[in-house]
Scaffold this motif. Structure first.
Motif: not given
Length: 346
Positions: A126-127, A147-148, A203-206, A210-212
């Motif tokens: 997850g991002l 998690v990133t 560079t943020f892939r796959d 994701c969430w905000s």
């Protein structure tokens, strides 16, 4: 400041003063209109917050709640959600009380969306954007989800006031919360990084999801917010999930805030964007613009906000509790948008 502006400011200050130079009531007509506004605002807040506390106390106790599928829509925060089993479950998972506050709703909403799409499983990736000090990275780490957790730069956070209000990763060494996960597990599953949400790197892939949470309305314009959502989809694998919450102007007819520090989306903007996403092969969860009819749905919180109050007022009122609030004269609430990326990588 020019001489003329100084004179105008002096005159306005004199007109708005509660008393004259000799401490008599200022009977100026303009002052009669505005002198009690601050007191009216505090009264409204006091009654609203007290009602919210009493209603939360009266909620039936829930024990042993489990995650359940409810068919979560893209929707606004409403009182019925706060009183639901699914919010009670995620509040318990986050080790917090159920309160009538849209921030709790946003946290529960994001976790419910991740769960319903089968992505709260060990090894999933997850991002998070604009994570600040939110508990989601720590909670996901406790579930062995990779998690990133990202946020804006320290310089940008200072300019926006996020650090002063402890809403930025720079306010602490990391989004680690010891009551949700032990340090070793957190370090194994969470990495932090800095991202400009207006220019998310390739560079943020796959990622699987994701969430905000209430971040994209601070990107400078309504269109920039939508461009960010589109760009967030590029960080996902085909079939991945994007879930974002943001500020919604509940009044669709008339003006709204745009090209400003905080922008307010409207129903027509969301409907047009959803159609745009569908045309690109993505799936937007059903749009629900029911704003609720409960007591906390109709209470609209007003300034001043906690950080602008005196210590005495903060103590008297207690923590803010609201689902809707006034932003520059507009009625706003939190809205969650759920998008599943199309099967074809784009």
């Amino acid at each position: 400041m020019s001489w003329r502006k100084k004179v105008e400011a002096h005159i306005l200050k004199r007109l708005l003063a509660l008393v004259t130079k000799d401490s008599r009531p200022n009977l100026n007509a303009l002052n009669d209109v505005v002198k009690d506004i601050r007191i009216i605002e505090l009264n409204m807040k006091a009654f609203g917050y007290d009602l919210a506390r009493r209603m939360a106390t009266a909620l039936p106790p829930r024990s042993g709640t489990g995650a359940q599928f409810v068919g979560l829509a893209s929707k606004a925060a409403v009182q019925n959600d706060i009183e639901s089993d699914w919010t009670a479950h995620w509040a318990a998972e986050l080790k917090t009380s159920v309160i009538y506050h849209r921030k709790l709703w946003e946290l529960a909403y994001v976790l419910q969306a991740i769960f319903e799409h089968g992505l709260m499983e060990p090894g999933r990736r997850g991002l998070g954007f604009g994570c600040g000090a939110e508990p989601i990275p720590s909670y996901l780490a406790s579930r062995a989800v990779l998690v990133t957790a990202t946020d804006t730069s320290t310089e940008s956070a200072h300019a926006a006031g996020w650090i002063d209000s402890d809403q930025h990763l720079g306010s602490a060494s990391s989004p680690f919360l010891s009551h949700l996960v032990d340090r070793d597990t957190f370090d194994r599953f969470v990495v932090t990084d800095t991202i400009d949400m207006n220019a998310v790197p390739d560079t943020f892939r796959d990622y699987d999801f994701c969430w905000s949470i209430c971040a994209l309305e601070h990107l400078g314009s309504i269109e920039r917010g939508f461009r960010f959502i589109e760009r967030s989809l590029a960080t996902l694998r085909p079939g991945g999930l994007a879930v974002h919450t943001f500020e919604l102007n509940v009044e669709n007819d008339g003006p709204t805030l745009d090209n400003w520090i905080t922008v307010l989306f409207q129903r027509n903007h969301i409907e047009a964007f959803a159609a745009r996403m569908a045309a690109q092969g993505h799936v937007v969860s059903r749009l629900d613009f029911d704003y609720g009819t409960g007591a906390m749905d109709t209470f609209i919180d007003l300034p001043p906000w906690l950080h602008d109050m005196s210590a005495e007022d903060r103590t008297r009122l207690g923590a803010p509790l609201h689902l809707k609030l006034a932003i520059d004269g507009f009625i706003s609430t939190s809205f969650g948008l759920i998008i599943t990326k199309g099967a074809e990588d784009r």
